[in-house]
Design a protein around this motif. Structure first.
Motif, PDB file in Angstrom:
ATOM      1  N   LYS A 131       0.540  -0.811  -0.201  1.00  0.00           N
ATOM      2  CA  LYS A 131      -0.159  -0.288  -0.247  1.00  0.00           C
ATOM      3  C   LYS A 131       0.735   1.164  -0.184  1.00  0.00           C
ATOM      4  CE  LYS A 131      -4.267  -2.044   2.807  1.00  0.00           C
ATOM      5  NZ  LYS A 131      -5.203  -1.495   1.911  1.00  0.00           N
ATOM      6  N   ARG A 162       2.459   1.873  -3.350  1.00  0.00           N
ATOM      7  CA  ARG A 162       1.377   1.961  -4.707  1.00  0.00           C
ATOM      8  C   ARG A 162       1.721   2.893  -3.797  1.00  0.00           C
ATOM      9  NH1 ARG A 162      -4.073   1.598  -5.403  1.00  0.00           N
ATOM     10  NH2 ARG A 162      -4.283   1.363  -7.338  1.00  0.00           N
ATOM     11  N   SER A 163       1.691   3.964  -3.219  1.00  0.00           N
ATOM     12  CA  SER A 163       1.052   5.507  -3.075  1.00  0.00           C
ATOM     13  C   SER A 163       1.514   6.284  -3.760  1.00  0.00           C
ATOM     14  CB  SER A 163       0.459   5.330  -1.451  1.00  0.00           C
ATOM     15  OG  SER A 163       2.196   5.131  -0.941  1.00  0.00           O
ATOM     16  N   SER A 195       3.735   5.835  -6.029  1.00  0.00           N
ATOM     17  CA  SER A 195       4.090   5.848  -7.650  1.00  0.00           C
ATOM     18  C   SER A 195       2.798   6.214  -7.951  1.00  0.00           C
ATOM     19  CB  SER A 195       4.976   4.076  -7.806  1.00  0.00           C
ATOM     20  OG  SER A 195       5.074   3.768  -8.634  1.00  0.00           O
ATOM     21  N   LEU A 241       2.186   2.973 -10.919  1.00  0.00           N
ATOM     22  CA  LEU A 241       1.337   1.308 -10.043  1.00  0.00           C
ATOM     23  C   LEU A 241       0.342   1.811  -9.505  1.00  0.00           C
ATOM     24  CD1 LEU A 241       4.220   0.386  -7.523  1.00  0.00           C
ATOM     25  CD2 LEU A 241       3.290  -0.401  -9.226  1.00  0.00           C
ATOM     26  N   THR A 242      -0.371   3.172 -10.101  1.00  0.00           N
ATOM     27  CA  THR A 242      -1.603   3.538  -9.431  1.00  0.00           C
ATOM     28  C   THR A 242      -2.235   3.739 -10.292  1.00  0.00           C
ATOM     29  OG1 THR A 242      -0.929   5.184  -7.409  1.00  0.00           O
ATOM     30  CG2 THR A 242      -2.638   5.517  -8.898  1.00  0.00           C
ATOM     31  N   PRO A 262      -2.000  -3.116  -4.231  1.00  0.00           N
ATOM     32  CA  PRO A 262      -1.161  -2.883  -2.859  1.00  0.00           C
ATOM     33  C   PRO A 262      -0.465  -4.679  -2.718  1.00  0.00           C
ATOM     34  CG  PRO A 262      -3.018  -1.480  -2.622  1.00  0.00           C
ATOM     35  CD  PRO A 262      -3.007  -2.940  -3.550  1.00  0.00           C
ATOM     36  N   VAL A 302       1.711  -5.684  -5.360  1.00  0.00           N
ATOM     37  CA  VAL A 302       3.504  -4.617  -4.823  1.00  0.00           C
ATOM     38  C   VAL A 302       3.998  -5.327  -3.768  1.00  0.00           C
ATOM     39  CG1 VAL A 302       4.028  -2.858  -4.652  1.00  0.00           C
ATOM     40  CG2 VAL A 302       1.927  -2.778  -6.402  1.00  0.00           C
TER      41      VAL A 302
END
Length: 400
Positions: free
Chosen positions: A22, A25-26, A28, A31-32, A38, A41
């Motif tokens: 998580k 991902r926040s 990048s 990734l989003t 998450p 990832v």
């Protein structure tokens, strides 16, 4: 050094890895943008860590993954509860047509995967691990069929399946926009508005992570009980199915029982705890995927690098041509059909959220059309997993 983690220590580590996913991902936008979960990832980062210590011989970490199969079955049972024939009838003729196209894509993906595996003198069943198992099925199906294939002798099936699913998530978003733009500009389609007059992206359903829903304890308990009842009866059904001598995933009985229970609820017009079932299913999927990714043996991919790349690129070409020619033609040869084509790229190589993201990006530029937003989630979330599992099972039993 060898570290043997018990079930509690394993789940603590899994939870930390999920938080890591998580966090990464926040941070990048990549990734989003491509809707990478998450759990994928964090799990993949841990798999890379495991690869490093395996290759250097520093240490060995053994996880207790007892709960992985429980989380897997819970997730697929929750999918079974979405198979409402009443909803399918309400969807209209386009739902049936689109579901048929999705089923055809599943069969073609598996045919291409098996054929190319044979060309490279690999186990044909390994070709399924680059076919509809990871593509239409995504990480959930990859994490369930991979271990099952390994049990019947397909070495590296889980690793190949999940690696392919990750590749598909990214490529499904990339080619979705490409196919749509080629259709719109190449065929000079009439759109709702011009590309230059952008509108705010459409938010659909619960695909927005920040959309929190109010859940009651009573309904959650009812949902949990329904899931466990379906899983319990489903295990008996699965035992009977196995007596046929055919190879089926362990969760198939639970999915069937859940579907029957859901339609009994619809038949009696009783209120159904759909949101609570979905929530528990999503929770189970997050832990299941994290554990599946953490257990990857990435070193098994070294000898498959070239064949795997060729097989995955073949899937990209297949989905691109299938959506550009067949989906566009069958769904109406207009702007709405182009949106359907873009969405098919998303869930045909990734997942339904990818399909929604593809449609959002397209309709933000060219204008909103309502039908794909109803049909695609209905097929992608409710019915395609049933169809996909059935077709995969047919291929497995035919080949083996």
């Amino acid at each position: 050094m060898t570290f043997n983690l018990n079930i509690y220590e394993t789940m603590a580590l899994v939870s930390l890895i999920l938080y890591l996913g998580k966090f990464l991902r926040s941070k990048s936008s990549f990734l989003t943008k491509y809707c990478i979960p998450p759990s994928v990832v964090g799990g993949f980062v841990f798999a890379l860590f495991m690869l490093a210590i395996e290759m250097t011989g520093v240490a060995t970490i053994n996880l207790d993954i007892t709960l992985q199969s429980i989380f897997m079955t819970t997730f697929f049972t929750s999918i079974g509860f979405t198979a409402s024939l009443k909803i399918l009838k309400q969807g209209g003729f386009k739902v049936v047509i689109f579901l048929g196209l999705a089923a055809l894509l599943v069969a073609l993906q598996n045919t291409v995967g098996v054929s190319l595996a044979s060309v490279f003198s690999l186990n044909p069943l390994l070709g399924l691990c680059t076919g509809s198992i990871p593509m239409v099925g995504g990480h959930g199906t990859a994490g369930s069929f991979g271990p099952m294939l390994e049990e019947i002798g397909v070495v590296g099936a889980t690793t190949v399946s999940i690696a392919s699913a990750t590749f598909g998530l990214i490529m499904g978003s990339i080619i979705g926009g490409l196919v749509a733009r080629l259709l719109i500009h190449g065929k000079k389609l009439t759109t709702v508005h011009d590309e230059s007059s952008k509108m705010p992206p459409t938010q659909v359903g619960d695909y927005n992570e920040e959309n929190h829903n109010i859940l009651s304890l009573k309904c959650l308990i009812n949902a949990a009980c329904l899931l466990f009842i379906a899983m319990g009866i489903g295990s008996i059904v699965s035992d009977f199915i196995q007596l046929t001598g055919l190879t089926f995933p362990s969760y198939i009985g639970a999915m069937i029982v859940a579907a029957v229970m859901r339609n009994l609820y619809d038949f009696t017009n009783k209120a159904f705890v759909e949101k609570e079932i979905e929530t528990l299913g999503s929770l189970s999927l997050s832990f299941f995927l994290t554990m599946a990714l953490m257990s990857l043996k990435l070193w098994q991919l070294f000898d498959l690098a070239l064949p795997l790349l060729v097989m995955l690129m073949a899937q990209v070409i297949l989905v691109g041509l299938f959506t550009y020619i067949i989906v566009f033609s069958v769904m109406g040869k207009n702007y709405e059909a182009a949106v359907f084509a873009s969405a098919t790229c998303g869930f045909g190589m990734g997942a339904t959220p990818n399909a929604i993201a593809n449609m959002d990006e397209l309709t933000n530029r060219y204008g909103f059309v309502p039908t794909p937003y109803f049909v695609v989630p209905l097929v992608g979330c409710l019915f395609i997993d049933f169809v996909n599992s059935f077709i995969i099972t047919l291929f497995i039993n035919f080949i083996s």
